[in-house]
Design an enzyme around this catalytic site. Structure first.
Site, PDB file in Angstrom:
ATOM      1  N   LEU A   1       0.823  -1.194   0.000  1.00 10.68           N
ATOM      2  CA  LEU A   1       0.000   0.000   0.000  1.00 10.68           C
ATOM      3  C   LEU A   1       0.862   1.252   0.000  1.00 10.68           C
ATOM      4  CD1 LEU A   1      -2.913  -0.553   2.547  1.00 10.68           C
ATOM      5  CD2 LEU A   1      -3.041  -0.410   0.067  1.00 10.68           C
ATOM      6  N   ASP A   2       0.546   2.170  -0.894  1.00  5.15           N
ATOM      7  CA  ASP A   2       1.221   3.463  -0.791  1.00  5.15           C
ATOM      8  C   ASP A   2       0.458   4.321   0.222  1.00  5.15           C
ATOM      9  OD1 ASP A   2      -0.078   4.740  -3.979  1.00  5.15           O
ATOM     10  OD2 ASP A   2      -1.058   3.983  -2.175  1.00  5.15           O
ATOM     11  N   GLY A   3       1.047   5.421   0.590  1.00  7.54           N
ATOM     12  CA  GLY A   3       0.468   6.253   1.640  1.00  7.54           C
ATOM     13  C   GLY A   3      -0.953   6.712   1.330  1.00  7.54           C
TER      14      GLY A   3
ATOM     15  N   SER B   1      -3.250   5.189  -0.283  1.00  2.00           N
ATOM     16  CA  SER B   1      -4.245   4.111  -0.187  1.00  2.00           C
ATOM     17  C   SER B   1      -4.364   3.555   1.218  1.00  2.00           C
ATOM     18  CB  SER B   1      -3.881   2.969  -1.144  1.00  2.00           C
ATOM     19  OG  SER B   1      -3.749   3.438  -2.457  1.00  2.00           O
TER      20      SER B   1
END
Lengths: 304, 240
Positions: free
Chosen positions: B36-38, B40
């Site tokens: 997960l990126d920040g 999301s």
């Protein structure tokens, strides 16, 4: 393609005539709206059993049963229609990919003509073992890579089929030897030359376990020996001792029905970019160019 | 497919019923790994709820950030694990998720370690979903710590070096805290196509699903799409 379409159309047609229920949510509000005294239970085979408790409502419940059966089938039919549409979109996508590959291959897409191959020092190819048995397809793939200018390739298949056929590839793309064993200085051959590494499942987890054994025997069996705290360097050196001397692939192209690396050496996949290319028999030159071009444009942080 | 056979939480899942249509209960992955990126990160609660509904047993999460120095990265990870831990406890689920943390605990401050131990202890009896959060974890580091654990056993005579094989190795990895240590499906949400030194050993046969980055970010609909794509692929785990 016709067979593919029919496979998806058949369940939709079947659901119209057959008895298939959809969900509790469809029936429960319908029943409560009609204010019937009844109960619904679900058998193990997921068929609905509708049990009216009030005798007066039995005829109404039978009508309701028929209505819910029809509405359940309609919902399922529409689900299959939507599914068919999405499947058709996937077919269209594949057609578009084929067109894209044609345009790239024939130079109509200029951005893919100049590849910065310095960024792809080591290219990995993962093949499904069944597909690896098709040597002519593999040779064609390697010819394309050679034409692009790739010099070092790591070929992997789980069962080691490619290892057994390596003479074929070495003869075609490696140094050619004439009977008195002089190396041929044929410029055409030297242009085609590629360095290969052939790996299989025994070079993956099994090799890491063997490398660990090597370290244990070297440092931990003898009670008097110094017992270091293992680092990545220790394990890397142990793997080199066992023959794993090549670097980590920069880019891994995966050919086969499944989008996974099929057990490729876990130790060597730290920051490797992985691209699934589809079945080997449907490989396309333009899509290889696209994958390499995309990789050369990506900014690699390497864990930072 | 009867969606109610998939769900375990009737109240929470009503909003997602339409999304579940078409998924097969018997082809659900047991362990899903999520990069997960920040942007999301905020979707994690919804995704955890969906995993509970669909009886996915393990959700491992790897969060990455961009451009921060190590201390800021570590602090942001501390805030994230604290948020995830407390948010999970506030989730309205019949069975709360079990939280496990993997990675080098030596670099985590004592105050946060206390929170982590507290959350792990409080949630350890929950059965519906295990969430594995990775802090300062690397795949190679995991393999090395397994080596050290086995080395100690060799030193104490508990095991012979020649007895160490893949299966013995697997049991020493940090994912031994889970009944399903190997991911079936890996989803990466930032448009990159690598596994970034995460669970290298465990992901040998994981389906790789890379999502192109867009303005809408990764959400529960895309998560369901990933599950649907997973179910359409044939998996042979390296066999025939």
């Amino acid at each position: 393609m016709i067979d593919f379409v029919c496979r998806h159309l058949r369940p939709a047609i079947t659901s119209i005539g057959g008895w298939r229920a959809s969900s509790t949510d469809l029936l429960t509000p319908l029943i409560s709206t009609l204010n019937l005294n009844s109960s619904i239970s679900i058998t193990k085979s997921r068929n609905w059993i509708f049990t009216p408790t009030d005798q007066n409502s039995r005829s109404m419940t039978m009508d309701l049963l028929a209505e819910s059966q029809k509405s359940g089938n309609i919902v399922l039919f529409f689900w299959h229609v939507i599914h068919l549409i999405i499947s058709a979109l996937y077919i269209v996508r594949e057609i578009l990919r084929a067109i894209e590959s044609y345009l790239i291959t024939n130079g109509y897409v200029k951005t893919h003509t100049n590849l910065n191959l310095d960024r792809v020092k080591y290219l990995g190819i993962v093949l499904d073992s069944d597909e690896a048995r098709n040597t002519s397809q593999v040779v064609e793939l390697l010819e394309w890579l050679s034409a692009i200018g790739v010099k070092k390739v790591c070929l992997y298949d789980r069962e080691g089929v490619l290892k057994k056929s390596k003479e074929v590839f070495m003869e075609r793309f490696g140094y050619a030897k004439i009977p008195n064993e002089k190396l041929v200085s044929n410029p055409l051959l030297s242009k085609k030359r590629m360095d290969f590494e052939f790996v299989s499942i025994s070079d993956g987890k099994e090799l890491v376990a063997k490398a660990a054994n090597l370290l244990f025997k070297k440092y931990y069996v003898d009670a008097d020996s110094e017992k270091p705290f293992f680092t990545e360097t220790h394990l890397t050196d142990a793997l080199k001792t066992l023959g794993a001397v090549e670097p980590d692939p920069d880019l891994l192209l995966i050919y086969g029905p499944v989008r996974c690396n099929l057990g490729f050496s876990a130790w060597r996949l730290r920051y490797t970019e992985m691209v699934h290319m589809g079945p080997l028999m449907y490989k396309k030159y333009g899509l290889i160019l696209k994958a390499i071009h995309r990789f050369t444009k990506v900014k690699q942080n390497y864990g930072s | 497919m009867d969606p109610s056979s998939l769900t375990s939480n009737k109240e929470g899942s009503q909003g997602y019923q339409a999304l579940y249509d078409g998924l097969q209960a018997d082809a659900m992955p047991k362990h899903v790994t999520l990069f997960l990126d920040g942007a999301s990160r905020g979707q994690l609660k919804d995704i955890a709820r969906i995993c509970c509904d669909l009886k996915i047993k393990v959700l491992s999460v790897f969060t990455f950030s961009s451009g921060k120095d190590y201390q800021n990265l570590l602090m942001s990870k501390h805030e994230e694990i604290h948020d995830v831990a407390t948010n999970i406890m506030k989730l309205d689920l019949e069975d709360l998720s079990r939280v496990s943390v993997i990675g080098k605990r030596t670099v985590i401050p004592d105050s946060l370690l206390e929170i982590i131990r507290d959350v792990e202890e409080t949630t350890k009896k929950n059965k519906s979903l295990q969430i594995i959060e990775a802090i300062d974890y690397t795949g190679r580091g995991d393999i090395i710590q397994a080596c050290m654990a086995l080395a100690e056993k060799v030193e104490h005579g508990l095991i012979q070096p020649d007895d160490v094989d893949e299966n013995v190795f697997q049991q020493e990895l940090e994912t031994k805290c889970s009944e399903f240590p190997n991911p079936d499906l890996m989803i990466r949400t930032d448009g990159k196509y690598s596994i970034d030194n995460f669970m290298l050993w465990q992901m040998a046969y994981a389906e790789l699903y890379f999502v192109e980055k867009d303005d809408f970010g990764f959400n529960k609909t895309k998560f369901i799409e990933a599950l649907d794509a997973y179910q359409k692929r044939s998996r042979r785990f390296g066999g025939k």
